[in-house]
Design a protein around this motif. Structure first.
Motif, PDB file in Angstrom:
ATOM      1  N   ARG A 125       0.872  -1.320   0.226  1.00 11.97           N
ATOM      2  CA  ARG A 125      -0.070  -0.069  -0.096  1.00 11.97           C
ATOM      3  C   ARG A 125       0.802   1.301  -0.150  1.00 11.97           C
ATOM      4  NH1 ARG A 125      -5.277  -0.985   0.896  1.00 11.97           N
ATOM      5  NH2 ARG A 125      -5.967  -2.968   1.627  1.00 11.97           N
ATOM      6  N   ALA A 126       2.162   1.150   0.289  1.00 14.27           N
ATOM      7  CA  ALA A 126       2.928   2.207   0.209  1.00 14.27           C
ATOM      8  C   ALA A 126       3.805   2.656  -1.080  1.00 14.27           C
ATOM      9  CB  ALA A 126       4.133   2.086   1.545  1.00 14.27           C
ATOM     10  N   VAL A 127       3.414   1.670  -1.965  1.00 20.11           N
ATOM     11  CA  VAL A 127       4.197   1.660  -3.335  1.00 20.11           C
ATOM     12  C   VAL A 127       3.828   3.118  -3.934  1.00 20.11           C
ATOM     13  CG1 VAL A 127       4.206   0.735  -5.321  1.00 20.11           C
ATOM     14  CG2 VAL A 127       4.800  -0.723  -3.702  1.00 20.11           C
ATOM     15  N   PRO A 128       2.524   3.332  -4.147  1.00 21.33           N
ATOM     16  CA  PRO A 128       2.320   4.530  -4.938  1.00 21.33           C
ATOM     17  C   PRO A 128       2.847   5.895  -4.580  1.00 21.33           C
ATOM     18  CG  PRO A 128       0.202   3.312  -4.688  1.00 21.33           C
ATOM     19  CD  PRO A 128       1.399   2.631  -3.776  1.00 21.33           C
ATOM     20  N   ILE A 129       2.562   5.968  -3.135  1.00 21.07           N
ATOM     21  CA  ILE A 129       3.273   7.126  -2.750  1.00 21.07           C
ATOM     22  C   ILE A 129       4.786   7.356  -2.835  1.00 21.07           C
ATOM     23  CG2 ILE A 129       3.306   6.733  -0.404  1.00 21.07           C
ATOM     24  CD1 ILE A 129       2.531   9.246   0.654  1.00 21.07           C
ATOM     25  N   VAL A 130       5.333   6.195  -2.483  1.00 19.90           N
ATOM     26  CA  VAL A 130       6.945   6.223  -2.480  1.00 19.90           C
ATOM     27  C   VAL A 130       7.236   6.276  -3.998  1.00 19.90           C
ATOM     28  CG1 VAL A 130       8.878   4.654  -2.263  1.00 19.90           C
ATOM     29  CG2 VAL A 130       7.281   4.615  -0.434  1.00 19.90           C
ATOM     30  N   PHE A 131       6.894   5.828  -4.898  1.00 20.07           N
ATOM     31  CA  PHE A 131       7.156   5.767  -6.260  1.00 20.07           C
ATOM     32  C   PHE A 131       7.139   7.329  -6.892  1.00 20.07           C
ATOM     33  CE2 PHE A 131       6.528   5.693 -10.832  1.00 20.07           C
ATOM     34  CZ  PHE A 131       7.506   4.607 -11.280  1.00 20.07           C
ATOM     35  N   VAL A 132       5.828   7.854  -6.535  1.00 27.75           N
ATOM     36  CA  VAL A 132       5.672   9.180  -7.067  1.00 27.75           C
ATOM     37  C   VAL A 132       6.691  10.034  -6.110  1.00 27.75           C
ATOM     38  CG1 VAL A 132       4.109  11.141  -6.971  1.00 27.75           C
ATOM     39  CG2 VAL A 132       3.061   8.910  -7.465  1.00 27.75           C
ATOM     40  N   MET A 133       6.909  10.079  -4.990  1.00 24.90           N
ATOM     41  CA  MET A 133       7.714  10.960  -4.265  1.00 24.90           C
ATOM     42  C   MET A 133       9.108  10.906  -4.743  1.00 24.90           C
ATOM     43  SD  MET A 133      10.259  10.787  -1.812  1.00 24.90           S
ATOM     44  CE  MET A 133      10.189   8.956  -1.127  1.00 24.90           C
ATOM     45  N   PHE A 135      10.072   9.743  -7.719  1.00 22.44           N
ATOM     46  CA  PHE A 135      10.035   9.997  -8.980  1.00 22.44           C
ATOM     47  C   PHE A 135      10.172  11.834  -9.060  1.00 22.44           C
ATOM     48  CE2 PHE A 135       8.172  11.816 -12.899  1.00 22.44           C
ATOM     49  CZ  PHE A 135       8.702  10.778 -13.870  1.00 22.44           C
ATOM     50  N   LEU A 136       9.697  12.203  -8.358  1.00 23.30           N
ATOM     51  CA  LEU A 136       9.448  13.643  -8.489  1.00 23.30           C
ATOM     52  C   LEU A 136      10.946  14.144  -7.844  1.00 23.30           C
ATOM     53  CD1 LEU A 136       5.862  14.537  -7.093  1.00 23.30           C
ATOM     54  CD2 LEU A 136       6.992  14.765  -9.559  1.00 23.30           C
ATOM     55  N   ILE A 137      11.470  13.677  -6.891  1.00 17.03           N
ATOM     56  CA  ILE A 137      12.871  13.860  -6.228  1.00 17.03           C
ATOM     57  C   ILE A 137      13.706  13.792  -7.375  1.00 17.03           C
ATOM     58  CG2 ILE A 137      14.719  13.395  -4.643  1.00 17.03           C
ATOM     59  CD1 ILE A 137      12.351  14.788  -3.379  1.00 17.03           C
ATOM     60  N   GLY A 138      13.750  12.846  -8.155  1.00 16.45           N
ATOM     61  CA  GLY A 138      14.678  12.491  -9.080  1.00 16.45           C
ATOM     62  C   GLY A 138      14.508  13.745 -10.221  1.00 16.45           C
ATOM     63  N   VAL A 139      13.253  14.175 -10.510  1.00 15.82           N
ATOM     64  CA  VAL A 139      13.087  15.278 -11.532  1.00 15.82           C
ATOM     65  C   VAL A 139      13.623  16.564 -10.928  1.00 15.82           C
ATOM     66  CG1 VAL A 139      11.264  16.649 -12.389  1.00 15.82           C
ATOM     67  CG2 VAL A 139      11.070  14.247 -12.610  1.00 15.82           C
ATOM     68  N   VAL A 140      13.399  16.743  -9.750  1.00 15.53           N
ATOM     69  CA  VAL A 140      13.873  17.928  -9.140  1.00 15.53           C
ATOM     70  C   VAL A 140      15.599  18.170  -8.924  1.00 15.53           C
ATOM     71  CG1 VAL A 140      14.123  19.395  -6.807  1.00 15.53           C
ATOM     72  CG2 VAL A 140      11.899  18.468  -7.593  1.00 15.53           C
ATOM     73  N   LEU A 141      16.332  16.874  -8.721  1.00 11.71           N
ATOM     74  CA  LEU A 141      17.524  16.768  -8.692  1.00 11.71           C
ATOM     75  C   LEU A 141      18.227  17.056 -10.141  1.00 11.71           C
ATOM     76  CD1 LEU A 141      18.552  14.029  -6.469  1.00 11.71           C
ATOM     77  CD2 LEU A 141      18.862  16.053  -5.862  1.00 11.71           C
ATOM     78  N   ALA A 142      17.549  16.840 -10.921  1.00 10.14           N
ATOM     79  CA  ALA A 142      17.995  16.643 -12.420  1.00 10.14           C
ATOM     80  C   ALA A 142      17.827  18.241 -12.894  1.00 10.14           C
ATOM     81  CB  ALA A 142      17.261  15.959 -13.539  1.00 10.14           C
ATOM     82  N   PHE A 143      16.550  18.615 -12.646  1.00  8.00           N
ATOM     83  CA  PHE A 143      16.419  20.331 -13.135  1.00  8.00           C
ATOM     84  C   PHE A 143      17.347  20.986 -12.077  1.00  8.00           C
ATOM     85  CE2 PHE A 143      14.034  24.289 -12.656  1.00  8.00           C
ATOM     86  CZ  PHE A 143      13.685  24.551 -14.104  1.00  8.00           C
ATOM     87  N   SER A 233      12.276   2.892  -4.728  1.00  2.00           N
ATOM     88  CA  SER A 233      12.473   4.242  -4.562  1.00  2.00           C
ATOM     89  C   SER A 233      13.565   4.717  -5.582  1.00  2.00           C
ATOM     90  CB  SER A 233      12.762   4.881  -3.255  1.00  2.00           C
ATOM     91  OG  SER A 233      13.110   6.125  -2.978  1.00  2.00           O
ATOM     92  N   ASN A 234      14.803   3.918  -5.534  1.00  2.00           N
ATOM     93  CA  ASN A 234      15.960   4.213  -6.223  1.00  2.00           C
ATOM     94  C   ASN A 234      15.734   3.889  -7.863  1.00  2.00           C
ATOM     95  OD1 ASN A 234      17.453   4.247  -4.052  1.00  2.00           O
ATOM     96  ND2 ASN A 234      18.113   2.011  -4.066  1.00  2.00           N
ATOM     97  N   VAL A 235      14.680   3.243  -8.307  1.00  2.00           N
ATOM     98  CA  VAL A 235      14.374   3.129  -9.633  1.00  2.00           C
ATOM     99  C   VAL A 235      13.591   4.297 -10.040  1.00  2.00           C
ATOM    100  CG1 VAL A 235      13.003   1.558 -11.537  1.00  2.00           C
ATOM    101  CG2 VAL A 235      14.594   0.562  -9.534  1.00  2.00           C
ATOM    102  N   ALA A 236      12.561   4.586  -9.321  1.00  2.00           N
ATOM    103  CA  ALA A 236      11.674   5.619  -9.612  1.00  2.00           C
ATOM    104  C   ALA A 236      12.557   7.043  -9.598  1.00  2.00           C
ATOM    105  CB  ALA A 236      10.511   5.958  -8.667  1.00  2.00           C
ATOM    106  N   GLY A 237      13.384   7.209  -8.526  1.00  2.00           N
ATOM    107  CA  GLY A 237      14.158   8.419  -8.566  1.00  2.00           C
ATOM    108  C   GLY A 237      15.131   8.478  -9.877  1.00  2.00           C
ATOM    109  N   LEU A 238      15.855   7.350 -10.233  1.00  2.00           N
ATOM    110  CA  LEU A 238      16.584   7.358 -11.356  1.00  2.00           C
ATOM    111  C   LEU A 238      15.820   7.620 -12.701  1.00  2.00           C
ATOM    112  CD1 LEU A 238      19.066   4.439 -10.881  1.00  2.00           C
ATOM    113  CD2 LEU A 238      19.586   7.005 -10.561  1.00  2.00           C
ATOM    114  N   LEU A 239      14.522   6.911 -12.814  1.00  2.00           N
ATOM    115  CA  LEU A 239      13.685   7.176 -13.767  1.00  2.00           C
ATOM    116  C   LEU A 239      13.319   8.486 -14.005  1.00  2.00           C
ATOM    117  CD1 LEU A 239      11.911   5.993 -16.075  1.00  2.00           C
ATOM    118  CD2 LEU A 239      10.085   5.702 -14.460  1.00  2.00           C
ATOM    119  N   GLY A 240      12.853   9.427 -13.016  1.00  2.00           N
ATOM    120  CA  GLY A 240      12.684  10.733 -12.843  1.00  2.00           C
ATOM    121  C   GLY A 240      13.673  11.699 -13.645  1.00  2.00           C
ATOM    122  N   GLY A 241      14.896  11.198 -12.938  1.00  2.00           N
ATOM    123  CA  GLY A 241      16.100  12.253 -13.163  1.00  2.00           C
ATOM    124  C   GLY A 241      16.414  11.908 -14.571  1.00  2.00           C
TER     125      GLY A 241
END
Length: 331
Positions: A125-133, A135-143, A233-241
């Motif tokens: 049940r924590a997968v959606p919020i962890v993935f979205v969070m 992913f957005l952290i990776g986007v912010v770091l890249a930007f 979380s690692n996969v989502a962060g790298l994907l967002g970045g």
């Protein structure tokens, strides 16, 4: 207490036949304000004096001691309370280890259904919020990294920035904070509500060990699911970045993956080693807070809030200690 209007300077009670305690209370207050009371019969005078004697004395103001002795005393009291809290947490960690050893020796006593249920609640049940969070952290770091590294013509190093930050620190740390916020409160609420309804006492009466039934499945579920959530979380962060690097810096996915290959696997190991420790911290604090709930709802709310705050704070402290430790050993 109602506010009275300005009292008359002189009150004549000679024509008064009856008086109750409310009237006597008003006259007492008026007399205290400077009003002269005349013509009171002995009975009325006795009633007024009886009411005056029965009024409570105001509490004296509490002195605010700012001396060195007071400061040292209060500091010592807080230190003793903190050490006592750590001792209790160590006791619950010991209860978990003892229950785990008992489950290994006697597998029939272990409740697999309970473990599966709590793994679903804390992990799936924590997968959606962890993935979205993440992913957005990776986007912010890249930007943000692109905005800074572009000034030096080193845009390609944004891949290293994202990989090291996500794999080593942010991925597992933010995942643990999210799990601490939602799971520590859930552990406290579930165990605390059972404590309020005296279900735990009923378990002991029936010969059931609360450590086996309540503590072991919950903490073990966290130990299993938190590393998995950290990987996600690692996969989502790298994907967002990677997506933001492609959009902002024209770094193609192939180049992004090629640069990831140059990042040391030590960063992944450092991040994943933290996950079981964070899971133990969150589970022990949540179970301890649940067992400390009293018989009222106020205690349940107070312990739930305390569990979330303590779990997040302890996770951050543990992450800082891990950073110092890995820096000392060269990882």
């Amino acid at each position: 207490m109602p506010q009275l209007g300005p009292p008359a300077r002189r009150v004549d009670l000679s024509g008064l036949d009856r008086m109750d305690t409310a009237g006597a209370w008003y006259l007492v207050r008026a007399r205290a304000a400077g009003t002269v009371i005349e013509g009171a019969s002995p009975a009325h005078e006795g009633l007024i004096e009886a009411v005056a004697r029965s009024l409570p004395e105001p509490d004296p103001p509490i002195p605010h001691d700012t001396t060195l002795h007071y400061i040292v005393t209060r500091t010592g009291a807080h230190v003793v309370a903190a050490l006592s809290y750590l001792r209790e947490l160590a006791g619950y960690l010991g209860r978990f280890i003892a229950a785990l050893a008992r489950a290994i020796r006697h597998p029939s006593e272990f409740r697999v259904t309970s473990l599966t249920f709590h793994a679903q609640e804390t992990g799936l049940r924590a997968v959606p919020i962890v993935f979205v969070m993440s992913f957005l952290i990776g986007v912010v770091l890249a930007f943000q990294g692109a905005a800074q590294l572009r000034q030096f013509g080193a845009e390609v190093f944004v891949v290293d920035l994202i990989a090291i930050a996500v794999l080593r620190e942010l991925g597992i740390l933010l995942t643990a904070i999210i799990v601490a916020g939602r799971t520590a409160s859930a552990l406290t609420a579930s165990i605390g509500s059972m404590k309020m309804r005296e279900e735990i006492d009923a378990m002991r009466t029936l010969g059931m060990d609360p450590s086996m039934v309540l503590i072991l499945p919950r903490i073990l579920a966290l130990l299993i699911t938190l590393p998995i959530l950290g990987l996600l979380s690692n996969v989502a962060g790298l994907l967002g970045g990677g997506i933001m690097s492609w959009i902002e810096l024209d770094i193609s996915p192939a180049l992004f993956i090629n640069r990831l290959g140059d990042v040391s696997v030590d960063h992944v190991i450092v991040g994943l080693v933290k996950a079981p420790v964070f899971a133990l911290i969150i589970g022990v604090i949540g179970c301890h807070a649940g067992m400390q709930v009293g018989r009222d709802a106020e205690s349940l709310g107070r312990q739930t809030s305390s569990a979330v705050v303590h779990a997040i704070f302890a996770v951050i402290i543990a992450d800082a200690l891990f950073s110092v430790f890995f820096a000392e050993i060269g990882l």
